[in-house]
Write a protein that holds these residues in place. Structure first.
Motif, PDB file in Angstrom:
ATOM      1  N   GLY A 153       9.820   4.573  -4.637  1.00 40.04           N
ATOM      2  CA  GLY A 153      11.250   4.739  -4.910  1.00 40.04           C
ATOM      3  C   GLY A 153      11.457   5.907  -5.846  1.00 40.04           C
ATOM      4  O   GLY A 153      11.021   5.883  -6.992  1.00 40.04           O
ATOM      5  N   GLY A 154      12.117   6.962  -5.349  1.00 40.50           N
ATOM      6  CA  GLY A 154      12.326   8.171  -6.161  1.00 40.50           C
ATOM      7  C   GLY A 154      13.775   8.315  -6.591  1.00 40.50           C
ATOM      8  O   GLY A 154      14.352   9.385  -6.485  1.00 40.50           O
ATOM      9  N   GLY A 155      14.346   7.220  -7.090  1.00 44.65           N
ATOM     10  CA  GLY A 155      15.739   7.281  -7.559  1.00 44.65           C
ATOM     11  C   GLY A 155      15.803   7.661  -9.022  1.00 44.65           C
ATOM     12  O   GLY A 155      14.923   8.364  -9.539  1.00 44.65           O
ATOM     13  N   ALA A 156      16.844   7.177  -9.704  1.00 44.53           N
ATOM     14  CA  ALA A 156      17.046   7.518 -11.119  1.00 44.53           C
ATOM     15  C   ALA A 156      15.807   7.163 -11.938  1.00 44.53           C
ATOM     16  O   ALA A 156      15.421   7.904 -12.847  1.00 44.53           O
ATOM     17  CB  ALA A 156      18.265   6.767 -11.649  1.00 44.53           C
ATOM     18  N   ALA A 157      15.142   6.054 -11.610  1.00 42.87           N
ATOM     19  CA  ALA A 157      13.959   5.637 -12.371  1.00 42.87           C
ATOM     20  C   ALA A 157      12.690   6.301 -11.842  1.00 42.87           C
ATOM     21  O   ALA A 157      11.934   6.920 -12.596  1.00 42.87           O
ATOM     22  CB  ALA A 157      13.812   4.117 -12.300  1.00 42.87           C
ATOM     23  N   GLY A 158      12.452   6.188 -10.529  1.00 44.77           N
ATOM     24  CA  GLY A 158      11.157   6.561  -9.956  1.00 44.77           C
ATOM     25  C   GLY A 158      10.857   8.049 -10.014  1.00 44.77           C
ATOM     26  O   GLY A 158       9.719   8.442 -10.318  1.00 44.77           O
ATOM     27  N   LEU A 159      11.853   8.892  -9.739  1.00 45.18           N
ATOM     28  CA  LEU A 159      11.582  10.335  -9.764  1.00 45.18           C
ATOM     29  C   LEU A 159      11.259  10.768 -11.191  1.00 45.18           C
ATOM     30  O   LEU A 159      10.310  11.526 -11.435  1.00 45.18           O
ATOM     31  CB  LEU A 159      12.782  11.127  -9.206  1.00 45.18           C
ATOM     32  N   ALA A 198      17.571   2.463 -16.120  1.00 41.67           N
ATOM     33  CA  ALA A 198      16.524   3.030 -15.257  1.00 41.67           C
ATOM     34  C   ALA A 198      15.841   4.215 -15.954  1.00 41.67           C
ATOM     35  O   ALA A 198      14.605   4.333 -15.957  1.00 41.67           O
ATOM     36  CB  ALA A 198      17.143   3.473 -13.928  1.00 41.67           C
ATOM     37  N   PHE A 199      16.641   5.071 -16.568  1.00 40.49           N
ATOM     38  CA  PHE A 199      16.129   6.282 -17.233  1.00 40.49           C
ATOM     39  C   PHE A 199      15.218   5.906 -18.408  1.00 40.49           C
ATOM     40  O   PHE A 199      14.101   6.413 -18.538  1.00 40.49           O
ATOM     41  CB  PHE A 199      17.325   7.119 -17.709  1.00 40.49           C
ATOM     42  N   GLN A 200      15.681   4.980 -19.251  1.00 40.33           N
ATOM     43  CA  GLN A 200      14.883   4.615 -20.430  1.00 40.33           C
ATOM     44  C   GLN A 200      13.587   3.912 -20.015  1.00 40.33           C
ATOM     45  O   GLN A 200      12.541   4.097 -20.638  1.00 40.33           O
ATOM     46  CB  GLN A 200      15.694   3.717 -21.363  1.00 40.33           C
ATOM     47  N   GLN A 201      13.655   3.110 -18.950  1.00 40.51           N
ATOM     48  CA  GLN A 201      12.437   2.427 -18.495  1.00 40.51           C
ATOM     49  C   GLN A 201      11.433   3.437 -17.950  1.00 40.51           C
ATOM     50  O   GLN A 201      10.217   3.306 -18.148  1.00 40.51           O
ATOM     51  CB  GLN A 201      12.785   1.383 -17.428  1.00 40.51           C
ATOM     52  N   ALA A 202      11.935   4.462 -17.250  1.00 39.85           N
ATOM     53  CA  ALA A 202      11.044   5.495 -16.703  1.00 39.85           C
ATOM     54  C   ALA A 202      10.361   6.255 -17.840  1.00 39.85           C
ATOM     55  O   ALA A 202       9.149   6.500 -17.799  1.00 39.85           O
ATOM     56  CB  ALA A 202      11.835   6.445 -15.815  1.00 39.85           C
ATOM     57  N   LEU A 203      11.134   6.635 -18.859  1.00 40.31           N
ATOM     58  CA  LEU A 203      10.535   7.353 -19.997  1.00 40.31           C
ATOM     59  C   LEU A 203       9.483   6.483 -20.677  1.00 40.31           C
ATOM     60  O   LEU A 203       8.413   6.958 -21.075  1.00 40.31           O
ATOM     61  CB  LEU A 203      11.616   7.731 -21.022  1.00 40.31           C
ATOM     62  N   TYR A 204       9.797   5.198 -20.789  1.00 45.32           N
ATOM     63  CA  TYR A 204       8.854   4.271 -21.441  1.00 45.32           C
ATOM     64  C   TYR A 204       7.538   4.209 -20.654  1.00 45.32           C
ATOM     65  O   TYR A 204       6.451   4.349 -21.217  1.00 45.32           O
ATOM     66  CB  TYR A 204       9.502   2.882 -21.549  1.00 45.32           C
ATOM     67  N   LEU A 205       7.638   4.023 -19.314  1.00 46.24           N
ATOM     68  CA  LEU A 205       6.404   3.883 -18.514  1.00 46.24           C
ATOM     69  C   LEU A 205       5.611   5.183 -18.436  1.00 46.24           C
ATOM     70  O   LEU A 205       4.389   5.154 -18.305  1.00 46.24           O
ATOM     71  CB  LEU A 205       6.721   3.395 -17.102  1.00 46.24           C
ATOM     72  N   ALA A 206       6.308   6.317 -18.519  1.00 48.22           N
ATOM     73  CA  ALA A 206       5.585   7.603 -18.496  1.00 48.22           C
ATOM     74  C   ALA A 206       4.625   7.667 -19.679  1.00 48.22           C
ATOM     75  O   ALA A 206       3.584   8.318 -19.616  1.00 48.22           O
ATOM     76  CB  ALA A 206       6.582   8.759 -18.535  1.00 48.22           C
ATOM     77  N   ASP A 207       4.956   6.969 -20.751  1.00 47.38           N
ATOM     78  CA  ASP A 207       4.077   6.917 -21.916  1.00 47.38           C
ATOM     79  C   ASP A 207       3.115   5.720 -21.832  1.00 47.38           C
ATOM     80  O   ASP A 207       1.938   5.819 -22.179  1.00 47.38           O
ATOM     81  CB  ASP A 207       4.955   6.798 -23.178  1.00 47.38           C
ATOM     82  N   ALA A 208       3.644   4.579 -21.324  1.00 45.57           N
ATOM     83  CA  ALA A 208       2.850   3.336 -21.374  1.00 45.57           C
ATOM     84  C   ALA A 208       1.740   3.285 -20.316  1.00 45.57           C
ATOM     85  O   ALA A 208       0.643   2.792 -20.605  1.00 45.57           O
ATOM     86  CB  ALA A 208       3.777   2.130 -21.213  1.00 45.57           C
ATOM     87  N   VAL A 209       2.004   3.790 -19.100  1.00 42.83           N
ATOM     88  CA  VAL A 209       0.981   3.666 -18.040  1.00 42.83           C
ATOM     89  C   VAL A 209      -0.311   4.391 -18.431  1.00 42.83           C
ATOM     90  O   VAL A 209      -1.404   3.806 -18.318  1.00 42.83           O
ATOM     91  CB  VAL A 209       1.538   4.131 -16.665  1.00 42.83           C
ATOM     92  N   PRO A 210      -0.252   5.639 -18.949  1.00 42.69           N
ATOM     93  CA  PRO A 210      -1.511   6.275 -19.384  1.00 42.69           C
ATOM     94  C   PRO A 210      -2.218   5.457 -20.460  1.00 42.69           C
ATOM     95  O   PRO A 210      -3.450   5.400 -20.489  1.00 42.69           O
ATOM     96  CB  PRO A 210      -1.049   7.630 -19.948  1.00 42.69           C
ATOM     97  N   ARG A 211      -1.468   4.794 -21.320  1.00 44.40           N
ATOM     98  CA  ARG A 211      -2.093   3.976 -22.372  1.00 44.40           C
ATOM     99  C   ARG A 211      -2.799   2.764 -21.750  1.00 44.40           C
ATOM    100  O   ARG A 211      -3.894   2.403 -22.159  1.00 44.40           O
ATOM    101  CB  ARG A 211      -1.047   3.529 -23.397  1.00 44.40           C
ATOM    102  N   HIS A 212      -2.150   2.147 -20.748  1.00 43.25           N
ATOM    103  CA  HIS A 212      -2.798   1.026 -20.049  1.00 43.25           C
ATOM    104  C   HIS A 212      -4.120   1.490 -19.457  1.00 43.25           C
ATOM    105  O   HIS A 212      -5.146   0.815 -19.591  1.00 43.25           O
ATOM    106  CB  HIS A 212      -1.908   0.511 -18.911  1.00 43.25           C
ATOM    107  N   LEU A 213      -4.084   2.664 -18.791  1.00 38.94           N
ATOM    108  CA  LEU A 213      -5.294   3.156 -18.122  1.00 38.94           C
ATOM    109  C   LEU A 213      -6.404   3.456 -19.127  1.00 38.94           C
ATOM    110  O   LEU A 213      -7.583   3.265 -18.847  1.00 38.94           O
ATOM    111  CB  LEU A 213      -4.978   4.419 -17.303  1.00 38.94           C
ATOM    112  N   ALA A 214      -5.990   3.916 -20.317  1.00 39.03           N
ATOM    113  CA  ALA A 214      -6.976   4.275 -21.336  1.00 39.03           C
ATOM    114  C   ALA A 214      -7.391   3.069 -22.170  1.00 39.03           C
ATOM    115  O   ALA A 214      -8.194   3.204 -23.106  1.00 39.03           O
ATOM    116  CB  ALA A 214      -6.402   5.371 -22.231  1.00 39.03           C
ATOM    117  N   GLY A 215      -6.809   1.903 -21.874  1.00 37.29           N
ATOM    118  CA  GLY A 215      -7.148   0.694 -22.632  1.00 37.29           C
ATOM    119  C   GLY A 215      -6.611   0.706 -24.051  1.00 37.29           C
ATOM    120  O   GLY A 215      -7.118   0.025 -24.938  1.00 37.29           O
TER     121      GLY A 215
END
Ligand SMILES: Cc1cc2nc3c(=O)[nH]c(=O)nc-3n(C[C@H](O)[C@H](O)[C@H](O)COP(=O)(O)OP(=O)(O)OC[C@H]3O[C@@H](n4cnc5c(N)ncnc54)[C@H](O)[C@@H]3O)c2cc1C
Length: 434
Positions: free
Chosen positions: A8-14, A334-351
């Motif tokens: 989904g490449g909408g307001a959040a996904g893109l 949607a926008f704030q959640q996207a900004l949050y995950l852009a930071d959080a997902v790399p942290r999850h991957l890095a443990g």
């Protein structure tokens, strides 16, 4: 290398795919893939303007393939049809308007999956609503509203010379007095004037074009600030838009609709803007969902029963610790959640430890066409009750879209895009004339 798939490449996904592409994708620390059924992105809050003809969607599209190349992620056009969570694989069909086969074309493995597939119109089981009312949840739906309005204006215009003026009235009924419904009403009123000015119809836009908003709740904009709702209601009344609150639409027919089970109301155009739910697909993934089919997420936006699947935007049911209730289906969320995950997902991957998502409410702005808007702003230093109206509010409303353009294109391109939008408006009639 880990693979992160954002569907989904909408307001959040893109926004998220760009954020992850600029960090993980650029440094080749993860493969970032964006999937959307469409080849292009359009900011959904423009849809009521597409319906009114005041925005030409092709001018505002951005190509996913272009964004992918510039921002170090991959784009795959496809329609998500299933998620096999035990094997971490999703299945896609081809997507796009031409995809009628429904055949599963490809499977895609993921390490982390983000669902950002937005919302669809919720009809609450009202008889005939899905069949006879028009919906604003896609560009094609918005285009149908414009075509239906134009056809009704031309047809009734031809009858306008008849002594029976009632027979030549165009009636537009908008079901739902939330932000989508009231913004659409104001845009359609403006369009009815512009189309008359250019001779597309000869009706009196004020007297012969009835536009009404029907809302089941006791006031407009349910769930939003009461003073804001009162101000919006006053502005709509000034634009001669009918407001009927406490009115439940119980059926939609080819001739119009039925109110409160018994009262038939004639309408040439019925638009259903009464609610948003998640696509039924979300519930089929075996994830915990709420009554609107939205995937329930925890404090870090991971689905309650699968830490490798995240959900953001309109398809997610999110209630952060600092919020009194579930967050509404809005671009701001949607926008704030996207900004949050852009930071959080790399942290999850890095443990690494991940802080919970916190939503910051900056207030609400309701556009009332012609560069005007009404808004309530977030409390500043504990003082609430800040309202803006008129052109200043209109500029703030426009600034939200401009910020979106800046965040996906960067300042220089965003400036060029905004100038081209301005030129397009200046060269045109203010609305589509055909
Ligand atoms: C007319 C209108 C006016 C609005 N005005 C405002 C406003 O003024 N302010 C505000 O804050 N909010 C407004 N909203 C709400 C706002 O648009 C949404 O909250 C926001 O767009 C949600 O973002 P999203 O990324 O969750 O979903 P969307 O922006 O809807 O994006 C979903 C994406 O998923 C893709 N997709 C869907 N299903 C699939 C699938 N199965 N496979 C692949 N791809 C798929 C779609 O093509 C789309 O690109 C408005 C909405 C409408 C309809």
């Amino acid at each position: 290398m880990n693979t992160i798939v954002v569907v989904g490449g909408g307001a959040a996904g893109l926004q998220l795919a760009i954020g992850l592409g600029r960090t993980l994708g650029k440094r080749r620390r993860a493969r970032v893939i964006l999937v959307d059924r469409s080849p292009t992105h359009l900011w959904k809050p423009l849809l009521h303007e597409v319906a009114a003809g005041t925005v030409e969607p092709t001018v505002h599209y951005t190509s996913f393939a272009l964004q992918a190349e510039r921002n170090h992620f991959e784009f795959i056009q496809g329609d998500l049809v299933s998620v096999d969570r035990s094997h971490r694989v999703i299945s896609l069909t081809a997507g796009g308007e031409a995809d009628t086969s429904g055949a599963r074309l490809r499977q895609l493995a993921y390490d982390k999956l983000v669902l950002a597939i937005g919302g669809v119109t919720q009809y609450f089981g009202v008889t005939g609503a899905r069949e006879h009312a028009l919906a604003l949840d896609s560009v094609s739906g918005a285009e149908r509203v414009r075509e239906r309005l134009h056809a009704a204006l031309r047809r009734k215009s031809a009858a306008a010379l008849s002594p029976d003026r009632e027979a030549s009235k165009v009636r537009v009924a908008i079901v739902g007095g939330g932000a989508t419904g009231v913004q659409l009403a104001a845009q359609l009123r403006r369009t009815s004037y512009l189309l008359n000015r250019y001779g597309v119809h000869q009706l009196d836009p004020n007297r012969d074009v009835d536009i009404s908003v029907l809302e089941a709740a006791p006031s407009l904009l349910p769930g939003m600030d009461g003073e804001l709702a009162a101000r919006v209601a006053r502005q709509l009344a000034k634009q001669n838009i009918g407001i009927a609150t406490g009115q439940r639409v119980t059926a939609v027919t080819p001739q119009g609709l039925t109110l409160n089970g018994t009262e038939p109301v004639d309408a040439d155009v019925v638009v259903w803007a009464a609610g948003v739910a998640a696509p039924a697909l979300v519930a089929s993934f075996g994830l915990a969902v709420n009554e609107k089919g939205q995937a329930r997420v925890g404090p870090t936006l991971q689905c309650l029963d699968d830490e490798n699947v995240f959900a953001i935007g309109d398809c997610a049911s999110c209630r952060p610790a600092n919020a009194a209730k579930e967050l509404p289906t809005r671009a701001q969320v949607a926008f704030q959640q996207a900004l949050y995950l852009a930071d959080a997902v790399p942290r999850h991957l890095a443990g690494k430890p991940v802080r919970p998502f916190v939503f910051r409410d900056y207030g609400s702005l309701i556009s009332l066409a012609g560069g005007l808007a009404v808004g309530s702003l977030a409390s500043v230093k504990g003082i609430s009750g800040w309202y803006v109206e008129g052109r200043l509010a209109g500029l703030l409303h426009n600034a939200i879209y401009r910020r979106h353009i800046v965040s996906i294109n960067g300042w220089r391109r965003a400036l060029a895009i905004s100038i081209s939008h301005g030129l397009e408006r200046w060269l045109g009639a203010g609305t589509r004339l055909h």
